[in-house]
Every structure is written in structure tokens, then in C-alpha cells.
Design an enzyme around this catalytic site. Structure first.
Site, short mmCIF file in Angstrom:
data_model
loop_
_atom_site.label_atom_id
_atom_site.label_comp_id
_atom_site.label_asym_id
_atom_site.label_seq_id
_atom_site.Cartn_x
_atom_site.Cartn_y
_atom_site.Cartn_z
CD1 TRP A 37 107.36 14.49 41.40
CD2 TRP A 37 109.70 14.73 41.05
NE1 TRP A 37 107.69 14.80 40.07
CE2 TRP A 37 108.98 15.04 39.79
CE3 TRP A 37 111.15 14.68 41.29
CZ2 TRP A 37 110.07 15.34 38.62
CZ3 TRP A 37 111.81 15.22 39.99
CH2 TRP A 37 111.20 15.58 38.69
CG ASP A 44 102.22 23.86 39.48
OD1 ASP A 44 103.04 23.25 40.20
OD2 ASP A 44 102.55 24.51 38.79
CD GLU A 85 106.34 16.97 37.76
OE1 GLU A 85 107.44 17.31 37.02
OE2 GLU A 85 105.81 16.07 38.15
C1 NOJ Z 1 111.09 19.26 37.77
C2 NOJ Z 1 109.80 19.65 37.12
O1 NOJ Z 1 109.12 18.65 36.41
C3 NOJ Z 1 109.75 20.74 36.69
O2 NOJ Z 1 108.45 21.16 35.97
C4 NOJ Z 1 110.19 21.95 37.38
O3 NOJ Z 1 110.30 23.10 36.74
C5 NOJ Z 1 111.42 21.35 38.00
N1 NOJ Z 1 111.64 20.27 38.49
C6 NOJ Z 1 112.09 22.33 39.00
O4 NOJ Z 1 111.21 22.35 40.08
C1 NOJ Z 2 107.94 18.95 33.49
C2 NOJ Z 2 106.64 19.43 33.49
O1 NOJ Z 2 106.50 20.77 34.24
C3 NOJ Z 2 105.45 18.53 33.81
O2 NOJ Z 2 104.32 19.23 33.59
C4 NOJ Z 2 105.75 17.19 32.86
O3 NOJ Z 2 104.65 16.44 33.44
C5 NOJ Z 2 107.20 16.85 33.09
N1 NOJ Z 2 107.84 17.62 32.86
C6 NOJ Z 2 107.18 15.42 32.33
O4 NOJ Z 2 107.08 15.98 31.05
#
Ligand code: NOJ
Ligand code: NOJ
Length: 451
Positions: A124, A187, A190
Site C-alpha cells: 500500500w 499524499d 495514496e
Molecule cells: C487506491 C487509492 O485509495 C486511490 O486513491 C488510488 O487512486 C488508487 N489506489 C490507485 O493508486
Molecule cells: C481513496 C482516497 O483517495 C483516499 O483519500 C481515501 O482515504 C480512501 N479512498 C478511502 O475512502
């Protein structure tokens, strides 16, 4: 006589329209509150566990994300009366203590936890250091209310103790933030690794509020340290402004060997979220900061062009950033709602200032809100410009909410995103954060009503 009838007809029509929107706004608040509460302490999760969404596949959001949980709890804290929120907050404190004492792959920067309480241990984007800072902000707000009510023993035992080894949630998050704020991390989306405007806004505020709390509890040495770091972050934040590109860069010092590579614009809606979630009066980068205004204007422009649904109707569906590819890259509920909240925050700040200051930098923002040209200068609260700008901000916010209403489900359901081309909902089903963003918008909407 005829004119008279026409007048009443028009008046009735207008008032019934206003009623229809207000009524939707109110019902949506009730629904959002109900949905948010139903995502906390569920039958198959520990107490205080906040699922990011009830969706268990495509995508699986059945985790306690530190960031989402902090924002959700903060929204509830601001919305609910003491008796209704007290137990929720106690449970959140216990969950936090449990998270902090669970071994993880990235210390307190671990982004999410499994429903059995363990840290997520697969690959992750980690660490994500906005989490502990946001959590500290939410918990400090709770601690201060407890102290006001005379429950100092609980605070000292669970939330803040000068003793570094005590299991007190706020102290741990603040010490962690002092330790890591200068290091790069991932960030809030993620995805990219570097130094982030959103994260630093949260860290600065956590430490400033933390210093005040430490002083309140007699831990002056820590207060000095927290303040020192907050001041350094305050200076470091300045580096996010690019005079050349004339905008706030969401990430600087980006690592080339980690994270996504296609995010070229560095223009990100999280800049506005940074203001909503973290800004305190007196700090830089507030709602009226020229740099925030001009960056917001750039985003509205880009998103209104690149998403075809934005070519119809008013109110711009807002996405994370232009190059986003997650689920195809779409507008998000929480960002569209967040922008509406931001416009209202600008309006409130103008009212407090009793004037609008139009500068060469922020001019594009005000011209758009006003719908006509305006010269740089100061316009006091009696001027037509001031009134028109405040009215414009409110109708802009309402237009964004009409867009949200249009893409949301019949009963008010909001997923994570809505499709950029056909408008149908996408991404995580019933995203908790979508509802939480609505709750804070609604607070702003009902308090900034008066002109
Ligand atoms: C999962 C993250 O929660 C999401 O924000 C991100 O865009 C995707 N992975 C792709 O990296
Ligand atoms: C993806 C988003 O990019 C992230 O900011 C968020 O924490 C997770 N989803 C869970 O909602």
C-alpha cells in the site's frame, strides 16, 4: 389588478422553488447523518471502527482509514449535541488507542486497519502522515470540550499526558508529527510520494492546537516544542506557491522512484480541502488568501472543461486532479460539496472583513463570481460590488449543490464519484466521507445565511 395577480404568481413560484431546494438540502442533511452513523461500530467491526464505505469489493473499502475516520468524527462532533455524540467519541478514542498500539508497517503513518483491528499488511502507499495530524485535530476538539465540562481525569488518562510513554492518543499523534513532518510521505490520495500541501496544512494546525492544549494542561515544555515545529511548517508551506505557474503546487520534492508518474499539473482539489479541514483564523493560506483564490479558479476552469457533464447545467463537478485515472478519473461528491463549502467560507470571511479586496492575483476569481469585470481595489460592505460578490458566492454554492442533487440517488445516496461522461455514480458505494462532507457543508450553509 392583473399586475397584482402576476406579482403573486411570480412570488409564489419563486418561493416554492426556494422551498424545494431548501427542503432537499435539509433532507440530505438528515440522510447524511443517518448514513454516517450507520457506518460506525457495525455488528461485524469493533466499537469505534469507521468503515470508509460498506462496500466489500470493487472496491473493498471495508477498512478503518485513519484519515476518513478523523474527518467523519470531526463532522459528527461539530453536528451533534453532547448527549448524542459523547459515546461515539469515547469509542473513537478507544479505537485510536488500539490503532496506535497495534504493530504496523509504517508506525502511526499506517493508512488503514482491517475489521479485525489488525494493521493492513499488504502492499500500500505508506506512510501517509496526514492521518495522525487530522486525528489529533479531531481529538483535541473533543478534549477541549471535556475540559470545559470538568472531565480532566479522562483527558489526562486517555488523551493527553506529558509522559511520553502513557497511552494517550493526542500526545502520541503530536509527538509523531513533530518527528516526521519534514520527511516525505504519500499524499491523501495514496498515490504520490513527496511533500504535500494538504498534509502540511493539517500538521501545522495539529501542532498549534496541540500546543494550546499542552499549555492548558501545564505541559509547557511540550507546548514550546509543538509551536516551534508549527512555525517551521508555516515557513515550509510557502514553498508550495509557484510564482512562475501562479498556483499552489500540491506536491513538491516529489520522488521519482515511488508512486504515480502521470500527475503532471500539480493542481489538486485537496488544496481547497486543506483550507476546509485545517485552516485556523490568523494563519496563512486561508479562504481569502490570493493564492488559494487563484488556484481554486484554475481548478474550476480545468474541471469545467475536461468533464463533459460539466458542459451542461451550471455547478461544476469537481475531481481530484485533471490527470486522475482512478475509476477513469471523475468528479467526486466530497470535492464538489467541498468547493461549495469553500465558496460559503469565502463569503463569511468577506462579511467578517466588511470588505472585498480585489487584487491583480485574485481578480479572475471575483470576475467569475460577479459575472462582470471589476477593477482591483477595496470595496466596502455598502458597495454594490460587495453585495453582488456575496450573492454570487451563495448562488455558486447552491449551483454546485444542485449538481450534487442531480447525480445523487433518489433517497440521497452518494457514492464516491459520478461518471464524467454519463453522470452515473461510480466508485465506492455509499462513501462515508461523501456524507461527512455534506454535514460540514450544511453547517456552513446554515450559519452563513445572513447578509
Ligand atoms: C487506491 C487509492 O485509495 C486511490 O486513491 C488510488 O487512486 C488508487 N489506489 C490507485 O493508486
Ligand atoms: C481513496 C482516497 O483517495 C483516499 O483519500 C481515501 O482515504 C480512501 N479512498 C478511502 O475512502
Amino acid at each position: 389588478m392583473r399586475n397584482f395577480t402576476l406579482y403573486w404568481f411570480v412570488a409564489l413560484l419563486l418561493s416554492s422553488q426556494a422551498w424545494a431546494t431548501d427542503n432537499w438540502l435539509y433532507r440530505q442533511q438528515q440522510y447524511s447523518l443517518q448514513m454516517t452513523l450507520s457506518h460506525i461500530s457495525r455488528d461485524d467491526t469493533p466499537r469505534g471502527f469507521v468503515v470508509a464505505a460498506p462496500s466489500k469489493s470493487d472496491p473493498n473499502y471495508y477498512f478503518h482509514w485513519v484519515r476518513d475516520a478523523a474527518l467523519v468524527m470531526n463532522a459528527l462532533d461539530r453536528t451533534l449535541p453532547w448527549e448524542k455524540k459523547r459515546q461515539l467519541l469515547y469509542d473513537y478514542v478507544s479505537m485510536t488507542q488500539q490503532n496506535q498500539n497495534t504493530p504496523t508497517l509504517s508506525d502511526l503513518g499506517e493508512p488503514k486497519f482491517n475489521p479485525d483491528g489488525s494493521g493492513y499488511a499488504d502492499e500500500w502507499a505508506r506512510p501517509q502522515n496526514d492521518g495522525p495530524a487530522l486525528r489529533a485535530i479531531s481529538l483535541i476538539q473533543f478534549a477541549n470540550q471535556l475540559l470545559d465540562r470538568g472531565d480532566e481525569p479522562y483527558v489526562r488518562q486517555n488523551l493527553y499526558s506529558a509522559d511520553e510513554n502513557a497511552p494517550t492518543a493526542i500526545k502520541k499523534d503530536l509527538e509523531y508529527t513533530v518527528k516526521v513532518w519534514a520527511r516525505p510521505d504519500f499524499d491523501l490520495w495514496e498515490e504520490v510520494h513527496g511533500t504535500h500541501f494538504y498534509t502540511r496544512m493539517a500538521q501545522r494546525t495539529a501542532l498549534e492546537l496541540g500546543a494550546k492544549l499542552a499549555d492548558r494542561l501545564g505541559d509547557h515544555d511540550s507546548a514550546v516544542r509543538f509551536r516551534r515545529s508549527a512555525n517551521l511548517i508555516h515557513v515550509a508551506l510557502e514553498r508550495h506557491w509557484s510564482e512562475k505557474e501562479y498556483k499552489i503546487l500540491s506536491t513538491i520534492d516529489r520522488s521519482t522512484d515511488k508512486g504515480l508518474s502521470y500527475k503532471h499539473s500539480n493542481l489538486d482539489a485537496s488544496t481547497v480541502l486543506g483550507v476546509l479541514h485545517s485552516w485556523l483564523p490568523g494563519q496563512t493560506f486561508g479562504p481569502l488568501d490570493d493564492r488559494i483564490l487563484v488556484t481554486t479558479e484554475k481548478m474550476m476552469k480545468v474541471f469545467s472543461q475536461i468533464y463533459s457533464i460539466n458542459h451542461q447545467h451550471d455547478g461544476v463537478g469537481i475531481g481530484r486532479y485533471p490527470e486522475d485515472q482512478f475509476f477513469g478519473g471523475n468528479p467526486w461528491f466530497l470535492l464538489t460539496i467541498g468547493f461549495a463549502e469553500y465558496f460559503l467560507k469565502v463569503s463569511t470571511a468577506l462579511a467578517q472583513d466588511a470588505k472585498v479586496t480585489v487584487s491583480g492575483t485574485n481578480k479572475p476569481f471575483y470576475v467569475r463570481i460577479l459575472g462582470r469585470d471589476i477593477l482591483p481595489g477595496k470595496y466596502d460592505r455598502h458597495s454594490q460590488e460587495f453585495l453582488d460578490i456575496r450573492r454570487g458566492l451563495r448562488s455558486e454554492a447552491e449551483a454546485y449543490l444542485r449538481r450534487v442533487q442531480f447525480h445523487a440517488g433518489e433517497g440521497g445516496r452518494m457514492d464516491e464519484q459520478f461518471d464524467r461522461n454519463n453522470g452515473f455514480m461510480k466508485g465506492a458505494f455509499h462513501l462515508t466521507w461523501s456524507y461527512a462532507s455534506y454535514l460540514t457543508f450544511h453547517l456552513q450553509y446554515t450559519t452563513s445565511n445572513s447578509f
